[in-house]
Enzyme design. Structure first.
Site, PDB file in Angstrom:
ATOM      1  N   HIS A 226      -7.348  -2.035  -4.501  1.00  0.00           N
ATOM      2  CA  HIS A 226      -6.022  -1.711  -5.043  1.00  0.00           C
ATOM      3  C   HIS A 226      -5.521  -2.835  -5.949  1.00  0.00           C
ATOM      4  CE1 HIS A 226      -5.195   2.074  -3.183  1.00  0.00           C
ATOM      5  NE2 HIS A 226      -5.281   1.607  -1.946  1.00  0.00           N
TER       6      HIS A 226
ATOM      7  N   HIS B 257       0.834  -1.205   0.000  1.00  0.00           N
ATOM      8  CA  HIS B 257       0.000   0.000   0.000  1.00  0.00           C
ATOM      9  C   HIS B 257       0.870   1.257   0.000  1.00  0.00           C
ATOM     10  CE1 HIS B 257      -2.720   3.159   1.412  1.00  0.00           C
ATOM     11  NE2 HIS B 257      -3.694   2.403   0.949  1.00  0.00           N
TER      12      HIS B 257
ATOM     13  N   GLU C  26       1.144   4.074  -2.915  1.00  0.00           N
ATOM     14  CA  GLU C  26       1.052   5.453  -2.436  1.00  0.00           C
ATOM     15  C   GLU C  26       2.340   6.010  -1.833  1.00  0.00           C
ATOM     16  OE1 GLU C  26      -2.359   6.028   0.023  1.00  0.00           O
ATOM     17  OE2 GLU C  26      -3.746   5.225  -1.469  1.00  0.00           O
TER      18      GLU C  26
END
Length: 298
Positions: free
Chosen positions: A244, A182, A212
């Site tokens: 995602h 992530h 991210e």
């Protein structure tokens, strides 16, 4: 760091008090005798809005129940965005504070809270602060322990690398694996770099990038080229293969990882299996939960 931790604690305490106020009727008419010891487990996942991905979280809950027969196991989602999103479809999930308030109202005196997150980022810090706030309240829970996420201690990262590597698909020469983390601005993002080093000790053709933060896909593509990679197996480095994984990683959109890799001449193959659905990795969260349960006796 101290001011940030203090601020997180007081925010969590306020949230806990508000959540507990909702449960106050359950305390009405109680006598002043000490409550008998009652144990419980609370699993806290980031959450997912993808129905197909929920099976990984359900599986982890079943494994926790099997590891501790007779001990009630509850579930909470730490992401408010996810909770609000699925509430629109009629699915209600409790926040960690709400779940702990429910357990306090039901008379649980000892609760092990297990994070199902990959890294000890902001959400894990909030879980810790919330747990500490409930333990600090007179009408809270006598003892709350918090199990560490997947990548916490150096030995956790080493063990996780071994378990992840064992779970990866068999590959031919010229094929690599790219894991999607992530990513976060929190210092805990460094856990991905530590995991990458451990994975490279086992297999030089396994790479990590994040959605991210760093490293990005653009950071990794030159390394794939230098390694002579032609085919890339894509897999999520998250407990579930949620939005995602299905869109940012494997989607058909121009900006998905699969599309970008294809445009660079690679042949991408998506594997929509979250870490929670990989038995060797899922077992590590349960081991961390066992440590948290042991802590209740200390």
């Amino acid at each position: 760091m101290r001011s940030f931790a203090a601020s997180a604690f007081w925010r969590a305490l306020l949230t806990a008090l508000l959540a507990l106020c909702v449960a106050l009727p359950a305390f009405a008419g109680e006598d002043k005798k000490p409550a008998p010891a009652r144990r419980g487990i609370l699993l806290v996942a980031f959450g997912t809005s993808v129905p197909e991905a929920v099976t990984a979280i359900d599986s982890l809950k079943s494994q926790a129940e099997a590891a501790f027969p007779g001990v009630p196991v509850r579930l909470a989602y730490s992401s408010k965005i996810i909770r609000d999103k699925i509430a629109g479809g009629g699915v209600v999930k409790r926040s960690p504070a709400q779940a702990l308030a429910d357990m306090a109202a039901e008379g649980f005196t000892h609760v092990a809270v297990q994070s199902l997150h990959s890294i000890p980022g902001r959400e894990y810090g909030d879980i810790k602060a919330t747990a500490e706030a409930f333990q600090a309240m007179p009408k809270g829970i006598a003892h709350v322990s918090v199990g560490r996420p997947l990548l916490f201690l150096p030995e956790d990262i080493k063990t996780a690398a071994e378990a992840i590597h064992k779970s990866l698909p068999a590959r031919k020469k010229g094929e690599a694996v790219l894991l999607m983390g992530h990513g976060t601005e929190h210092p805990a993002n460094a856990a991905y770099a530590a995991l990458q080093l451990e994975l490279w000790k086992l297999d030089r053709d396994v790479f990590i990038a994040t959605v991210e933060s760093t490293p990005t896909l653009d950071d990794v593509i030159p390394a794939l080229k230098r390694a002579g990679v032609r085919s890339v197996h894509l897999a999520p480095l998250m407990s579930v293969a949620g939005d995602h994984a299905r869109n940012d990683m494997a989607g058909d959109e121009e900006d998905s990882w699969a599309s970008k890799l294809k445009a660079k001449g690679f042949s991408p193959k998506a594997d929509l299996t979250g870490l929670g659905s990989r038995p060797a990795v899922a077992r590590l969260w349960i081991e961390h939960l066992k440590d948290a349960v042991k802590e209740l006796d200390q």
